[in-house]
Design a protein around this motif. Structure first.
Motif, PDB file in Angstrom:
ATOM      1  N   ALA A 176       0.643  -1.388  -0.237  1.00  0.00           N
ATOM      2  CA  ALA A 176      -0.207   0.132   0.449  1.00  0.00           C
ATOM      3  C   ALA A 176       0.828   1.135  -0.297  1.00  0.00           C
ATOM      4  CB  ALA A 176      -0.961   0.184   1.343  1.00  0.00           C
ATOM      5  N   CYS A 177       0.792   1.836  -1.172  1.00  0.00           N
ATOM      6  CA  CYS A 177       1.276   3.259  -1.006  1.00  0.00           C
ATOM      7  C   CYS A 177       0.158   4.665  -0.420  1.00  0.00           C
ATOM      8  CB  CYS A 177       1.728   3.080  -2.578  1.00  0.00           C
ATOM      9  SG  CYS A 177       2.845   1.979  -2.563  1.00  0.00           S
ATOM     10  N   SER A 237      -2.805   7.482   7.214  1.00  0.00           N
ATOM     11  CA  SER A 237      -3.815   6.931   7.658  1.00  0.00           C
ATOM     12  C   SER A 237      -3.325   4.926   6.608  1.00  0.00           C
ATOM     13  CB  SER A 237      -5.154   7.218   7.404  1.00  0.00           C
ATOM     14  OG  SER A 237      -5.305   6.951   6.047  1.00  0.00           O
ATOM     15  N   PHE A 238      -3.149   5.135   5.801  1.00  0.00           N
ATOM     16  CA  PHE A 238      -2.884   3.911   4.960  1.00  0.00           C
ATOM     17  C   PHE A 238      -1.987   2.854   6.542  1.00  0.00           C
ATOM     18  CE2 PHE A 238      -3.225   3.376   0.907  1.00  0.00           C
ATOM     19  CZ  PHE A 238      -4.525   3.874   0.628  1.00  0.00           C
ATOM     20  N   MET A 239      -1.160   3.537   7.668  1.00  0.00           N
ATOM     21  CA  MET A 239      -0.129   2.395   7.900  1.00  0.00           C
ATOM     22  C   MET A 239      -1.642   1.539   9.056  1.00  0.00           C
ATOM     23  SD  MET A 239       2.418   3.553   8.414  1.00  0.00           S
ATOM     24  CE  MET A 239       3.534   4.132   7.505  1.00  0.00           C
ATOM     25  N   ILE A 240      -2.764   1.925   8.965  1.00  0.00           N
ATOM     26  CA  ILE A 240      -3.694   0.857   9.783  1.00  0.00           C
ATOM     27  C   ILE A 240      -3.238  -0.451   9.033  1.00  0.00           C
ATOM     28  CG2 ILE A 240      -5.604   1.469   8.379  1.00  0.00           C
ATOM     29  CD1 ILE A 240      -5.492   0.936  12.105  1.00  0.00           C
ATOM     30  N   LEU A 241      -3.296  -0.817   7.834  1.00  0.00           N
ATOM     31  CA  LEU A 241      -3.242  -1.640   6.634  1.00  0.00           C
ATOM     32  C   LEU A 241      -2.218  -2.107   7.545  1.00  0.00           C
ATOM     33  CD1 LEU A 241      -3.672  -0.309   3.292  1.00  0.00           C
ATOM     34  CD2 LEU A 241      -5.404  -1.509   4.640  1.00  0.00           C
ATOM     35  N   VAL A 248       3.625  -0.690   4.435  1.00  0.00           N
ATOM     36  CA  VAL A 248       2.436  -0.062   3.951  1.00  0.00           C
ATOM     37  C   VAL A 248       4.112   0.871   3.720  1.00  0.00           C
ATOM     38  CG1 VAL A 248       1.337   2.252   4.961  1.00  0.00           C
ATOM     39  CG2 VAL A 248       0.766  -0.152   5.221  1.00  0.00           C
ATOM     40  N   PHE A 249       3.708   2.116   2.417  1.00  0.00           N
ATOM     41  CA  PHE A 249       4.977   2.812   2.065  1.00  0.00           C
ATOM     42  C   PHE A 249       4.491   4.618   2.335  1.00  0.00           C
ATOM     43  CE2 PHE A 249       7.342   5.705  -0.384  1.00  0.00           C
ATOM     44  CZ  PHE A 249       9.009   5.777   0.400  1.00  0.00           C
ATOM     45  N   THR A 250       4.435   5.608   3.245  1.00  0.00           N
ATOM     46  CA  THR A 250       3.914   6.596   2.998  1.00  0.00           C
ATOM     47  C   THR A 250       4.837   8.132   3.346  1.00  0.00           C
ATOM     48  OG1 THR A 250       3.586   6.868   5.197  1.00  0.00           O
ATOM     49  CG2 THR A 250       1.875   6.223   4.464  1.00  0.00           C
ATOM     50  N   ASP A 251       4.490   8.557   2.119  1.00  0.00           N
ATOM     51  CA  ASP A 251       6.123   9.560   2.073  1.00  0.00           C
ATOM     52  C   ASP A 251       5.010  11.155   1.727  1.00  0.00           C
ATOM     53  OD1 ASP A 251       9.175  10.262   2.041  1.00  0.00           O
ATOM     54  OD2 ASP A 251       7.711  11.528   0.756  1.00  0.00           O
ATOM     55  N   ASN A 252       4.809  12.832   2.234  1.00  0.00           N
ATOM     56  CA  ASN A 252       4.423  13.331   2.021  1.00  0.00           C
ATOM     57  C   ASN A 252       5.333  13.886   0.198  1.00  0.00           C
ATOM     58  OD1 ASN A 252       4.078  13.534   4.026  1.00  0.00           O
ATOM     59  ND2 ASN A 252       5.706  14.900   4.821  1.00  0.00           N
ATOM     60  N   GLU A 286       7.335   5.984  -6.808  1.00  0.00           N
ATOM     61  CA  GLU A 286       8.985   5.492  -7.593  1.00  0.00           C
ATOM     62  C   GLU A 286       9.024   4.197  -6.307  1.00  0.00           C
ATOM     63  OE1 GLU A 286      12.817   4.673  -8.993  1.00  0.00           O
ATOM     64  OE2 GLU A 286      11.196   6.326  -8.747  1.00  0.00           O
ATOM     65  N   PHE A 287       8.024   4.099  -5.023  1.00  0.00           N
ATOM     66  CA  PHE A 287       8.003   3.055  -4.525  1.00  0.00           C
ATOM     67  C   PHE A 287       7.540   2.250  -5.062  1.00  0.00           C
ATOM     68  CE2 PHE A 287       5.741   0.284  -1.636  1.00  0.00           C
ATOM     69  CZ  PHE A 287       7.199  -0.066  -0.477  1.00  0.00           C
ATOM     70  N   ILE A 288       6.215   2.723  -5.951  1.00  0.00           N
ATOM     71  CA  ILE A 288       5.347   1.633  -6.637  1.00  0.00           C
ATOM     72  C   ILE A 288       5.806   0.828  -7.404  1.00  0.00           C
ATOM     73  CG2 ILE A 288       3.103   1.706  -7.881  1.00  0.00           C
ATOM     74  CD1 ILE A 288       2.104   3.944  -6.789  1.00  0.00           C
ATOM     75  N   LYS A 289       6.651   1.772  -8.646  1.00  0.00           N
ATOM     76  CA  LYS A 289       7.916   0.919  -9.265  1.00  0.00           C
ATOM     77  C   LYS A 289       8.359  -0.257  -8.902  1.00  0.00           C
ATOM     78  CE  LYS A 289       8.437   5.819 -12.541  1.00  0.00           C
ATOM     79  NZ  LYS A 289       9.092   5.765 -12.617  1.00  0.00           N
TER      80      LYS A 289
END
Length: 101
Positions: free
Chosen positions: A6-7, A12-16, A23-27, A34-37
């Protein structure tokens, strides 16, 4: 890397993570893209994303349209002037062919 990732730019994606999803989140949308790639290169089978990454995902969907994997799932988050109920309705209608909501 897990088979399900999950990107998002939304924390709030951290709940996954509680159900075993990487899970990867960034501003920065560019960093998330790039994480998706990288996830695709490493064999992720399901990629969950939000409205902020929709344009990027749409740009790579054509490449994988004929492939079984990866599967891209847009998760409505209720932010960014997003009508969550309308988004869910569209996803259900697209997946089963009729509107049930």
């Amino acid at each position: 890397m897990s088979e399900i990732i999950a990107c998002s730019t939304n924390d709030s994606f951290m709940i996954l993570r509680s159900v075993g999803i990487d899970v990867f989140t960034d501003n920065s949308v560019e960093v998330v893209n790039e994480f998706i790639k990288n996830g695709i290169k490493e064999g992720a089978k399901i990629i969950i994303y939000d409205a902020f990454n929709e344009d990027f995902v749409q740009s790579i969907l054509d490449k994988y349209e004929e492939s079984l994997y990866p599967i891209f799932l847009k998760l409505p988050t209720g932010i960014k002037s997003e009508d969550t109920l309308l988004e869910i309705k569209k996803m259900i209608e697209k997946s089963i062919g009729i509107s049930i909501i």
